[in-house]
Design an enzyme around this catalytic site. Structure first.
Site, PDB file in Angstrom:
ATOM      1  N   GLY A   9       0.931  -1.476   0.097  1.00 38.66           N
ATOM      2  CA  GLY A   9       0.046  -0.088   0.058  1.00 38.66           C
ATOM      3  C   GLY A   9       0.958   1.083  -0.098  1.00 38.66           C
ATOM      4  O   GLY A   9       1.897   1.129  -0.270  1.00 38.66           O
ATOM      5  N   ASN A  10       0.467   2.095   0.388  1.00 39.30           N
ATOM      6  CA  ASN A  10       1.197   3.919   0.347  1.00 39.30           C
ATOM      7  C   ASN A  10       1.809   3.991   1.274  1.00 39.30           C
ATOM      8  O   ASN A  10       2.287   5.016   1.797  1.00 39.30           O
ATOM      9  CB  ASN A  10      -0.249   4.982   0.417  1.00 39.30           C
ATOM     10  CG  ASN A  10      -0.908   5.421  -0.897  1.00 39.30           C
ATOM     11  OD1 ASN A  10       0.432   5.277  -2.561  1.00 39.30           O
ATOM     12  ND2 ASN A  10      -1.921   5.007  -0.781  1.00 39.30           N
ATOM     13  N   ARG A  12       2.500   0.406   3.928  1.00 32.55           N
ATOM     14  CA  ARG A  12       3.408  -0.876   4.227  1.00 32.55           C
ATOM     15  C   ARG A  12       2.875  -1.062   3.847  1.00 32.55           C
ATOM     16  O   ARG A  12       2.268  -1.540   2.326  1.00 32.55           O
ATOM     17  CB  ARG A  12       1.925  -1.202   5.964  1.00 32.55           C
ATOM     18  CG  ARG A  12       2.274   0.024   6.665  1.00 32.55           C
ATOM     19  CD  ARG A  12       1.954  -0.864   8.247  1.00 32.55           C
ATOM     20  NE  ARG A  12       0.282  -1.413   8.018  1.00 32.55           N
ATOM     21  CZ  ARG A  12      -0.096  -2.273   8.785  1.00 32.55           C
ATOM     22  NH1 ARG A  12       0.188  -2.878   9.962  1.00 32.55           N
ATOM     23  NH2 ARG A  12      -1.355  -2.347   8.680  1.00 32.55           N
ATOM     24  N   LEU A  13       3.811  -2.787   4.012  1.00 28.87           N
ATOM     25  CA  LEU A  13       4.063  -3.551   2.882  1.00 28.87           C
ATOM     26  C   LEU A  13       3.599  -4.649   3.475  1.00 28.87           C
ATOM     27  O   LEU A  13       3.737  -5.305   4.638  1.00 28.87           O
ATOM     28  CB  LEU A  13       5.505  -4.199   2.118  1.00 28.87           C
ATOM     29  CG  LEU A  13       5.104  -5.348   1.528  1.00 28.87           C
ATOM     30  CD1 LEU A  13       6.467  -5.557   0.659  1.00 28.87           C
ATOM     31  CD2 LEU A  13       5.906  -7.143   2.890  1.00 28.87           C
ATOM     32  N   LYS A  14       2.156  -5.575   3.036  1.00 33.59           N
ATOM     33  CA  LYS A  14       1.774  -6.871   3.974  1.00 33.59           C
ATOM     34  C   LYS A  14       1.915  -7.823   2.998  1.00 33.59           C
ATOM     35  O   LYS A  14       1.781  -7.709   2.127  1.00 33.59           O
ATOM     36  CB  LYS A  14       0.142  -6.786   4.483  1.00 33.59           C
ATOM     37  CG  LYS A  14       0.563  -5.169   5.728  1.00 33.59           C
ATOM     38  CD  LYS A  14      -1.164  -5.440   5.854  1.00 33.59           C
ATOM     39  CE  LYS A  14      -1.931  -4.548   4.931  1.00 33.59           C
ATOM     40  NZ  LYS A  14      -3.553  -4.089   4.888  1.00 33.59           N
ATOM     41  N   GLY A 103      -7.481   1.378 -10.100  1.00 37.85           N
ATOM     42  CA  GLY A 103      -6.820   0.276  -8.550  1.00 37.85           C
ATOM     43  C   GLY A 103      -6.469  -0.704  -8.774  1.00 37.85           C
ATOM     44  O   GLY A 103      -7.189  -1.395  -8.213  1.00 37.85           O
ATOM     45  N   ASP A 105      -5.417  -2.479  -6.303  1.00 38.97           N
ATOM     46  CA  ASP A 105      -6.104  -3.068  -4.432  1.00 38.97           C
ATOM     47  C   ASP A 105      -7.782  -2.787  -4.798  1.00 38.97           C
ATOM     48  O   ASP A 105      -7.929  -3.626  -4.254  1.00 38.97           O
ATOM     49  CB  ASP A 105      -5.380  -2.070  -4.017  1.00 38.97           C
ATOM     50  CG  ASP A 105      -5.342  -0.589  -3.963  1.00 38.97           C
ATOM     51  OD1 ASP A 105      -5.738   0.034  -5.111  1.00 38.97           O
ATOM     52  OD2 ASP A 105      -5.530   0.236  -2.442  1.00 38.97           O
ATOM     53  N   ARG A 106      -8.188  -1.725  -5.406  1.00 41.89           N
ATOM     54  CA  ARG A 106      -9.548  -1.770  -5.268  1.00 41.89           C
ATOM     55  C   ARG A 106     -10.166  -3.123  -5.934  1.00 41.89           C
ATOM     56  O   ARG A 106     -10.852  -3.731  -5.609  1.00 41.89           O
ATOM     57  CB  ARG A 106     -10.124  -0.650  -5.936  1.00 41.89           C
ATOM     58  CG  ARG A 106      -9.721   0.611  -5.146  1.00 41.89           C
ATOM     59  CD  ARG A 106      -9.679   1.548  -6.430  1.00 41.89           C
ATOM     60  NE  ARG A 106     -11.583   1.799  -5.996  1.00 41.89           N
ATOM     61  CZ  ARG A 106     -12.061   2.845  -7.077  1.00 41.89           C
ATOM     62  NH1 ARG A 106     -11.502   3.765  -7.857  1.00 41.89           N
ATOM     63  NH2 ARG A 106     -13.544   2.800  -7.088  1.00 41.89           N
TER      64      ARG A 106
END
Length: 260
Positions: A9-10, A12-14, A103, A105-106
């Site tokens: 994400g903007n 964090r990296l999970k 996007g 992620d969406r």
């Protein structure tokens, strides 16, 4: 055949590692790091991780971050793959004017939510899918799995920073959410929270009217828990929607995009 899923994400990296690239796979390990710490993944979080055979990620943080992440995976013998929005995938149809501009992620979160709804409901139902992070998105999906459209609005942090930068004297700590705020901290926190809640409520109304059925509402994202006490619509808080979506996409891609 182990599978590494990444949600970049903007902020964090999970990551999550599963025993196979398919829905329902066993979770072997997971973690999260802030983007500024990506360059330590190979030496720290991933140092003792069993070597994955497949990887699929979802990234919104940009090309430079993607390259840094891929550098950390060079110790493993696979080709990194990244999810992108398309006209249709994994049971979903993309109704965006330009499907590839949606996007990633969406798109991935909606695929995960739609699959979860189908597993839970004997009859397919329309949906509202909410991601609460740096930005907030509120998506509408009909019962057939078509993405109808969605809203984008700033998350809590962006709202507060915008007010601080544009209004003299607003340098206050985060307050509490309450119905009738009587100090500036509470007024700011309550205003941002109810703005997001109001957008979700309005989209639920739109979907209910458009589809003629009560939508299932799912929420995800790092700040989703902050919204839970202030929501007036029923919803399910699911932390793993993007990982769920990546597993759905991975299963569909096996034998086509990937060598197995």
């Amino acid at each position: 055949m182990t599978f590494l899923a990444l949600d970049v994400g903007n902020t964090r990296l999970k990551w999550a590692q599963y025993d196979s690239p398919q829905p329902g796979a066993k979770l072997l390990g997971h973690g999260a790091v802030f983007l500024e710490n990506i360059d330590r993944l190979a030496d720290e979080d991933w140092r003792d991780l069993p070597a994955p055979t497949h990887m699929l990620g979802c990234i919104v943080a940009g090309e430079a971050i993607r390259r840094r992440v891929e550098e950390q995976m060079e110790m493993w013998d696979f080709t990194p793959h990244w999810a992108v929005s398309s006209a249709a995938e994994a049971g979903m149809t993309n109704g965006y004017d330009h499907p590839t501009r949606l996007g990633a992620d969406r798109w991935v979160a909606m695929i995960g939510a739609h699959a979860r709804m189908l597993k839970q409901s004997p009859t397919p139902r329309p949906m509202v899918v909410v991601m609460v992070g740096t930005a907030v998105t509120v998506e509408a999906i009909d019962a057939s799995g078509k993405f109808l459209g969605g809203l984008i609005l700033p998350g809590h942090g962006i709202m507060l920073r915008a007010l601080e930068s544009g209004t003299a004297g607003l340098r206050v700590p985060t307050g509490d959410v309450c119905e009738f705020p009587t100090n500036t901290s509470d007024a700011l926190t309550s205003g941002g929270t109810y703005a997001i809640a109001g957008a979700v409520e309005r989209m639920v109304q739109h979907v209910r009217q458009h589809c003629g059925a009560e939508p299932v509402c799912m929420m995800t994202g790092g700040a989703g828990w902050k919204m839970a006490p202030s929501m007036s619509v029923q919803f399910e808080l699911v932390d793993t929607l993007i990982f769920d979506g990546l597993l759905e996409i991975a299963q569909e891609r096996l034998g086509t995009v990937w060598d197995v």
